[in-house]
Design a protein around this motif. Structure first.
Motif, PDB file in Angstrom:
ATOM      1  N   GLU A   3      11.665   7.992  -1.725  1.00  0.00           N
ATOM      2  CA  GLU A   3      13.108   8.017  -1.479  1.00  0.00           C
ATOM      3  C   GLU A   3      13.531   8.981  -0.385  1.00  0.00           C
ATOM      4  OE1 GLU A   3      11.008   8.547  -4.639  1.00  0.00           O
ATOM      5  OE2 GLU A   3      12.263  10.329  -4.351  1.00  0.00           O
ATOM      6  N   HIS A   4      12.575   9.583   0.289  1.00  0.00           N
ATOM      7  CA  HIS A   4      12.945  10.612   1.267  1.00  0.00           C
ATOM      8  C   HIS A   4      13.855  10.058   2.358  1.00  0.00           C
ATOM      9  CE1 HIS A   4      12.496  13.908   4.191  1.00  0.00           C
ATOM     10  NE2 HIS A   4      12.171  14.640   3.131  1.00  0.00           N
ATOM     11  N   GLU A   5      14.774  10.875   2.829  1.00  0.00           N
ATOM     12  CA  GLU A   5      15.751  10.363   3.806  1.00  0.00           C
ATOM     13  C   GLU A   5      15.115  10.033   5.153  1.00  0.00           C
ATOM     14  OE1 GLU A   5      18.792  13.242   4.338  1.00  0.00           O
ATOM     15  OE2 GLU A   5      17.411  14.886   4.779  1.00  0.00           O
ATOM     16  N   LEU A   6      13.964  10.610   5.429  1.00  0.00           N
ATOM     17  CA  LEU A   6      13.285  10.281   6.678  1.00  0.00           C
ATOM     18  C   LEU A   6      12.912   8.803   6.724  1.00  0.00           C
ATOM     19  CD1 LEU A   6      12.305  12.419   8.899  1.00  0.00           C
ATOM     20  CD2 LEU A   6      10.024  11.716   8.223  1.00  0.00           C
ATOM     21  N   PHE A   7      12.773   8.203   5.527  1.00  0.00           N
ATOM     22  CA  PHE A   7      12.352   6.813   5.436  1.00  0.00           C
ATOM     23  C   PHE A   7      13.519   5.835   5.484  1.00  0.00           C
ATOM     24  CE2 PHE A   7       8.290   8.158   5.135  1.00  0.00           C
ATOM     25  CZ  PHE A   7       7.705   8.387   3.887  1.00  0.00           C
ATOM     26  N   LEU A  29       0.835  -1.200   0.000  1.00  0.00           N
ATOM     27  CA  LEU A  29       0.000   0.000   0.000  1.00  0.00           C
ATOM     28  C   LEU A  29       0.875   1.257   0.000  1.00  0.00           C
ATOM     29  CD1 LEU A  29      -3.052  -0.096   0.034  1.00  0.00           C
ATOM     30  CD2 LEU A  29      -3.001   0.340   2.470  1.00  0.00           C
ATOM     31  N   HIS A  30       1.965   1.194   0.757  1.00  0.00           N
ATOM     32  CA  HIS A  30       2.883   2.333   0.825  1.00  0.00           C
ATOM     33  C   HIS A  30       3.423   2.661  -0.568  1.00  0.00           C
ATOM     34  CE1 HIS A  30       6.280   4.858   1.854  1.00  0.00           C
ATOM     35  NE2 HIS A  30       7.165   3.919   1.595  1.00  0.00           N
ATOM     36  N   TYR A  31       3.840   1.638  -1.308  1.00  0.00           N
ATOM     37  CA  TYR A  31       4.387   1.896  -2.649  1.00  0.00           C
ATOM     38  C   TYR A  31       3.306   2.434  -3.586  1.00  0.00           C
ATOM     39  CZ  TYR A  31       8.213  -0.931  -0.823  1.00  0.00           C
ATOM     40  OH  TYR A  31       9.217  -1.424  -0.049  1.00  0.00           O
ATOM     41  N   ILE A  32       2.100   1.912  -3.440  1.00  0.00           N
ATOM     42  CA  ILE A  32       1.016   2.401  -4.293  1.00  0.00           C
ATOM     43  C   ILE A  32       0.706   3.863  -3.983  1.00  0.00           C
ATOM     44  CG2 ILE A  32      -1.428   2.163  -4.875  1.00  0.00           C
ATOM     45  CD1 ILE A  32      -1.221  -0.789  -4.367  1.00  0.00           C
ATOM     46  N   ILE A  33       0.620   4.166  -2.685  1.00  0.00           N
ATOM     47  CA  ILE A  33       0.295   5.537  -2.291  1.00  0.00           C
ATOM     48  C   ILE A  33       1.365   6.512  -2.731  1.00  0.00           C
ATOM     49  CG2 ILE A  33      -0.018   7.053  -0.293  1.00  0.00           C
ATOM     50  CD1 ILE A  33      -1.469   4.696   1.072  1.00  0.00           C
ATOM     51  N   CYS A  34       2.632   6.138  -2.569  1.00  0.00           N
ATOM     52  CA  CYS A  34       3.723   7.035  -2.974  1.00  0.00           C
ATOM     53  C   CYS A  34       3.698   7.311  -4.466  1.00  0.00           C
ATOM     54  CB  CYS A  34       5.084   6.443  -2.601  1.00  0.00           C
ATOM     55  SG  CYS A  34       5.442   6.560  -0.850  1.00  0.00           S
ATOM     56  N   VAL A  90       2.333   1.374   8.122  1.00  0.00           N
ATOM     57  CA  VAL A  90       0.989   1.881   8.414  1.00  0.00           C
ATOM     58  C   VAL A  90       1.032   3.388   8.645  1.00  0.00           C
ATOM     59  CG1 VAL A  90      -0.920   1.850  10.077  1.00  0.00           C
ATOM     60  CG2 VAL A  90       0.088  -0.289   9.305  1.00  0.00           C
ATOM     61  N   LEU A  91       2.026   3.832   9.434  1.00  0.00           N
ATOM     62  CA  LEU A  91       2.194   5.268   9.677  1.00  0.00           C
ATOM     63  C   LEU A  91       2.377   6.019   8.370  1.00  0.00           C
ATOM     64  CD1 LEU A  91       4.965   5.459  12.419  1.00  0.00           C
ATOM     65  CD2 LEU A  91       2.564   5.986  12.737  1.00  0.00           C
ATOM     66  N   ARG A  92       3.243   5.464   7.530  1.00  0.00           N
ATOM     67  CA  ARG A  92       3.560   6.145   6.277  1.00  0.00           C
ATOM     68  C   ARG A  92       2.331   6.261   5.388  1.00  0.00           C
ATOM     69  NH1 ARG A  92       9.326   3.728   4.152  1.00  0.00           N
ATOM     70  NH2 ARG A  92      10.464   3.885   6.110  1.00  0.00           N
ATOM     71  N   VAL A  99       3.455  28.121   7.980  1.00  0.00           N
ATOM     72  CA  VAL A  99       2.107  27.804   7.524  1.00  0.00           C
ATOM     73  C   VAL A  99       1.834  26.367   7.922  1.00  0.00           C
ATOM     74  CG1 VAL A  99       0.609  27.506   5.525  1.00  0.00           C
ATOM     75  CG2 VAL A  99       2.301  29.335   5.528  1.00  0.00           C
ATOM     76  N   ALA A 100       0.734  26.145   8.582  1.00  0.00           N
ATOM     77  CA  ALA A 100       0.414  24.770   8.980  1.00  0.00           C
ATOM     78  C   ALA A 100      -0.043  24.021   7.747  1.00  0.00           C
ATOM     79  CB  ALA A 100      -0.685  24.771  10.029  1.00  0.00           C
ATOM     80  N   ARG A 101       0.640  22.943   7.425  1.00  0.00           N
ATOM     81  CA  ARG A 101       0.203  22.167   6.264  1.00  0.00           C
ATOM     82  C   ARG A 101       0.657  20.725   6.373  1.00  0.00           C
ATOM     83  NH1 ARG A 101       4.874  24.480   3.765  1.00  0.00           N
ATOM     84  NH2 ARG A 101       3.849  26.246   2.792  1.00  0.00           N
ATOM     85  N   PRO A 102      -0.154  19.801   5.861  1.00  0.00           N
ATOM     86  CA  PRO A 102       0.287  18.405   5.824  1.00  0.00           C
ATOM     87  C   PRO A 102       1.383  18.271   4.766  1.00  0.00           C
ATOM     88  CG  PRO A 102      -1.982  18.615   5.012  1.00  0.00           C
ATOM     89  CD  PRO A 102      -1.495  19.987   5.299  1.00  0.00           C
ATOM     90  N   VAL A 103       2.330  17.396   5.025  1.00  0.00           N
ATOM     91  CA  VAL A 103       3.490  17.248   4.148  1.00  0.00           C
ATOM     92  C   VAL A 103       3.484  15.855   3.522  1.00  0.00           C
ATOM     93  CG1 VAL A 103       6.010  17.061   4.139  1.00  0.00           C
ATOM     94  CG2 VAL A 103       4.903  18.876   5.437  1.00  0.00           C
ATOM     95  N   ARG A 104       3.693  15.828   2.201  1.00  0.00           N
ATOM     96  CA  ARG A 104       3.777  14.526   1.527  1.00  0.00           C
ATOM     97  C   ARG A 104       5.248  14.178   1.365  1.00  0.00           C
ATOM     98  NH1 ARG A 104       4.490  12.113  -3.392  1.00  0.00           N
ATOM     99  NH2 ARG A 104       5.185  14.009  -4.400  1.00  0.00           N
ATOM    100  N   LEU A 105       5.609  12.938   1.695  1.00  0.00           N
ATOM    101  CA  LEU A 105       6.998  12.521   1.517  1.00  0.00           C
ATOM    102  C   LEU A 105       7.099  11.474   0.423  1.00  0.00           C
ATOM    103  CD1 LEU A 105       8.353  12.188   5.184  1.00  0.00           C
ATOM    104  CD2 LEU A 105       8.635  14.078   3.595  1.00  0.00           C
TER     105      LEU A 105
END
Lengths: 493, 255
Positions: free
Chosen positions: B46-50, A263-268, A311-313, B37-43
């Protein structure tokens, strides 16, 4: 039938220290590979077989004559046992890359193997499939491509009834998928998506885990967003995946982990996240998060963090979809239990895997950014102090914590009234003492909001030597404008 | 990390939340030089947080795959014979027998005893080989269904279907579960008329050994069907295929 997590028979002989050292090495190798964008590669999926491990590696490299002989015996031997043994010997030899090369270069070898794979001798079939599985582990795409004649049969067998066999076919397919785009380009027209969609209805846990693995490899392919994910979204796979992630007595964590990563890969890929939301993904993920938070308190069950992570992601990235806003803030987003769950998970991460804290805080940001209800929950559930406790952990964590606090503060005076008096101000003064520009910058943003909506806090700031704390940064290019602005506010109100 | 005592109770409590505090923004908030600005962030993936989460995932997969490659333990039992009529295969491990049964008897045609890897292929076989109505309809409309699951295409002849499967689905030309039906008798191995059609068969095997060679001479199609019913169930064809008419797997759908 395959032994499941934690047993590793090959490593029983090694000591704990040795295990730890090896794990650190593996981790370092994976980290390096990820930075080089090489994480989706066969080489890293299987650990280097250590020399001292079990009897399996005692098999020698086979020469051409031996491979030929084993194949001939397997195909034409008169004694059933003899034929089986020949295939077992071949399989053991195929653990070695050299033998694999010899095998694929031998004319007719794959044809013979496929013949055995589709024969009516069940045990020969199984051994032939295991040989294919060994080949699928090769890091050479030439070897994976040599397996192409077998793929239509592997797919056909997915609709059979022998669950062990199906499991083996799925892992083999998963391995082949990772290795070669040529293989993927053949599997798609051969109907891998409908085959998986039919197979996902199997009641066998081992089959489902294997399917999740194969699917997750398919979804990570670089051409997935254009060539693969659209047909997956068109099939019944997403609904089944979500079904298998529903919390309840039937939830199997090993299975849920695989599909959460899928699901994570699909969502990304962002191909069609609205569709997932329509299928109830937000609700399922939210309930699963609550369930996980409950589970970490109750049991010593290993590996819950492996499920929590994807799940978090998924939840966090889905929250950024415009559709969520359009749906008028679903029930999930007005349920403060999700915030409670997240903090319980923070505590769990601190013990088990602190590196998951930033991901959790990122989710908290996405939950609170445009959500007055959940911001209020942070206050009413007394979660500000626990949040502040996380500040010293790292710069990344600090920035995220401060961002969440800004989400709360920017909602106005009613919110800031709850932020001060309290420990917040002294914590901010501590962060101002740091040198990381991003941390300090975020602290300045929070201070502005606090001074704006809670002017009484200014006095306290001045009394605690706030001005001196600000002065430290007044030469810093990225900070000076904001520092000066705050100094003005502090002095003149 | 110290959590408030009531938190766990809250998790276990009812859904919902308290009424949100009133939101009241001042335009000066986040105004230059400030920029919050309060906003949801999409990652992105490949983001380094992951990074750490990805690494842990791979470590887990490495363990799983290493286990998958290891030979599973088989539960040894005293030798026993497959109970399906006409099959005399012997086993010493339950898992082996399970696999044998599923592959050879799980989807077997009760009329000609050919075994198929899936119900889907068995259904197609029965329709195309044993259903006289199918033959009649096939003269007027496209009846040969593509064998790839999920593909809705139908064709006039099995030849056309094969062309489609080869060209469109990249299936092998000699796909073992799609051999055309011929009007010859039971296969004499190595002969041109490879009647072993949609059955699971040993490729390159020597002549299929019948323990009673007199039992199966070739015969034309019409006779052949009834003929196979007459093969006594005590005959074992030695290759594990069930040919007795007492096979327990009955497919009654088309009859």
């Amino acid at each position: 039938m395959w032994s499941r997590y934690p047993r590793r028979p090959g490593l029983v002989a090694c000591g704990v220290e040795e295990l730890r050292r090896r794990r650190r090495e593996r981790e370092a190798a994976l980290r390096k590979a990820r930075r080089e964008q090489q994480l989706v590669s066969k080489r890293l999926l299987r650990e280097e077989a250590p020399e001292e491990a079990g009897g399996e590696c005692a098999a020698a490299v086979l020469g051409e004559a031996e491979v030929q002989q084993f194949l001939r015996l397997a195909q034409r031997g008169t004694e059933e046992k003899e034929r089986e043994k020949a295939l077992v010997s071949l399989r053991q030899g195929l653990q070695h890359p050299e033998t694999q090369q010899i095998f694929i270069r031998l004319e007719g070898s794959m044809r013979t193997l496929v013949g055995l794979l589709t024969s009516n001798r069940a045990l020969l079939q199984l051994e032939a499939a295991r040989c294919l599985h060994e080949l699928s582990h090769s890091e050479q795409s030439a070897v994976a491509e040599a397996c192409l004649p077998a793929t239509s049969y592997l797919l056909t067998y997915l609709s059979g009834h022998s669950s062990d066999f199906i499991e083996l076919c799925l892992y083999t397919l998963g391995n082949l998928i990772v290795e070669s785009e040529v293989v993927r380009r053949q599997l798609l027209p051969q109907g891998i998506v409908p085959a998986l969609a039919a197979c996902i209805q199997s009641p066998h846990v081992a089959v489902l885990e294997a399917l999740g693995y194969a699917l997750s490899q398919l979804l990570q392919a670089k051409e997935a967003p254009e060539k693969i994910i659209p047909s997956i979204l068109d099939s019944l796979l997403p609904q089944h995946m979500l079904r298998l992630m529903q919390p309840g007595p039937k939830l199997n964590p090993g299975v849920a982990v695989e599909f959460a990563w899928c699901l994570h890969y699909i969502i990304c890929s962002q191909v069609n996240n609205t569709l997932l939301i329509t299928h109830g993904a937000l609700s399922t993920l939210g309930m699963l998060l609550l369930d996980l938070a409950g589970a970490v308190q109750r049991t010593e069950e290993a590996g819950l963090e492996l499920l929590a992570c994807p799940v978090l992601r998924c939840l966090s990235n889905l929250l950024t979809e415009v559709a969520v806003e359009a749906m008028g803030g679903q029930m999930q987003l007005k349920d403060e239990r999700i915030v409670a769950a997240l903090f319980i998970l923070f505590q769990f991460f601190l013990q088990k895997q602190p590196s998951l804290l930033p991901e959790g805080l990122w989710l908290l940001n996405n939950l609170t950014a445009n959500n007055p209800t959940l911001c209020t929950s942070l206050l009413s559930l007394d979660l500000i102090e626990p949040l502040l406790q996380l500040l010293p952990l790292s710069n990344v964590v600090s920035v995220l914590v401060l961002t969440v606090l800004c989400n709360v503060a920017e909602k106005g005076p009613a919110y800031c009234r709850q932020l001060w008096p309290g420990p917040l101000l002294s914590c901010l003064l501590n962060t101002l003492a740091l040198s990381d520009t991003e941390v300090v910058g975020q602290s300045l943003e929070l201070l502005q909001l606090l001074f704006l909506y809670r002017p009484e806090a200014v006095q306290a700031f001045l009394q605690q030597s706030g001005l001196q704390a600000l002065e430290r940064h007044q030469e810093e290019a990225q900070l000076q404008d904001r520092v000066h602005a705050l100094q003005q506010i502090a002095l003149h109100g | 990390m110290l959590l408030p005592g009531a938190l766990r109770a809250r998790l276990a409590g009812t859904p919902g939340a308290a009424e949100p505090l009133p939101v009241e923004r001042d335009p000066a908030a986040g105004a230059a030089p400030f920029r919050f600005v309060a906003r949801p962030v999409r990652l992105p993936r490949e983001h380094e947080l992951f990074e750490d989460g990805d690494v842990q995932r791979h470590l887990y997969l490495q363990d799983v795959l290493t286990q998958v490659a290891e030979e599973p333990e088989r539960s040894r039992v005293p030798e026993f014979t497959c109970q399906v009529a006409g099959c005399c295969q012997v086993f010493a491990a339950l898992e082996d027998y399970q696999h044998h049964y599923n592959m050879l008897h799980g989807n077997a045609c009760s009329l000609c005893s050919r075994a198929f890897p899936s119900g889907h292929l068995l259904d197609a076989h029965i329709l195309e080989w044993h259903d006289s109505l199918f033959q009649i309809l096939a003269e007027r409309q496209d009846m040969y269904q593509c064998l790839v699951e999920g593909c809705p295409e139908k064709f006039k002849t099995s030849r056309d279907r094969k062309d489609h499967m080869v060209r469109f689905h990249l299936y092998p030309v000699d796909f073992r579960f799609d051999k055309p039906k011929t009007n010859k008798g039971p296969a004499m191995r190595g002969s041109e008329a490879d009647l072993s059609a949609a059955a699971l068969v040993d490729e390159g095997d020597v002549m299929e050994v019948c323990s009673d060679p007199a039992a199966a001479p070739p015969a034309p199609v019409g006779e052949r069907r009834t003929y196979s019913h007459r093969v006594p169930s005590t005959i074992c064809f030695g290759q594990g295929a069930s040919r007795g008419f007492k096979s327990t797997q009955k497919k009654n759908k088309h009859h």
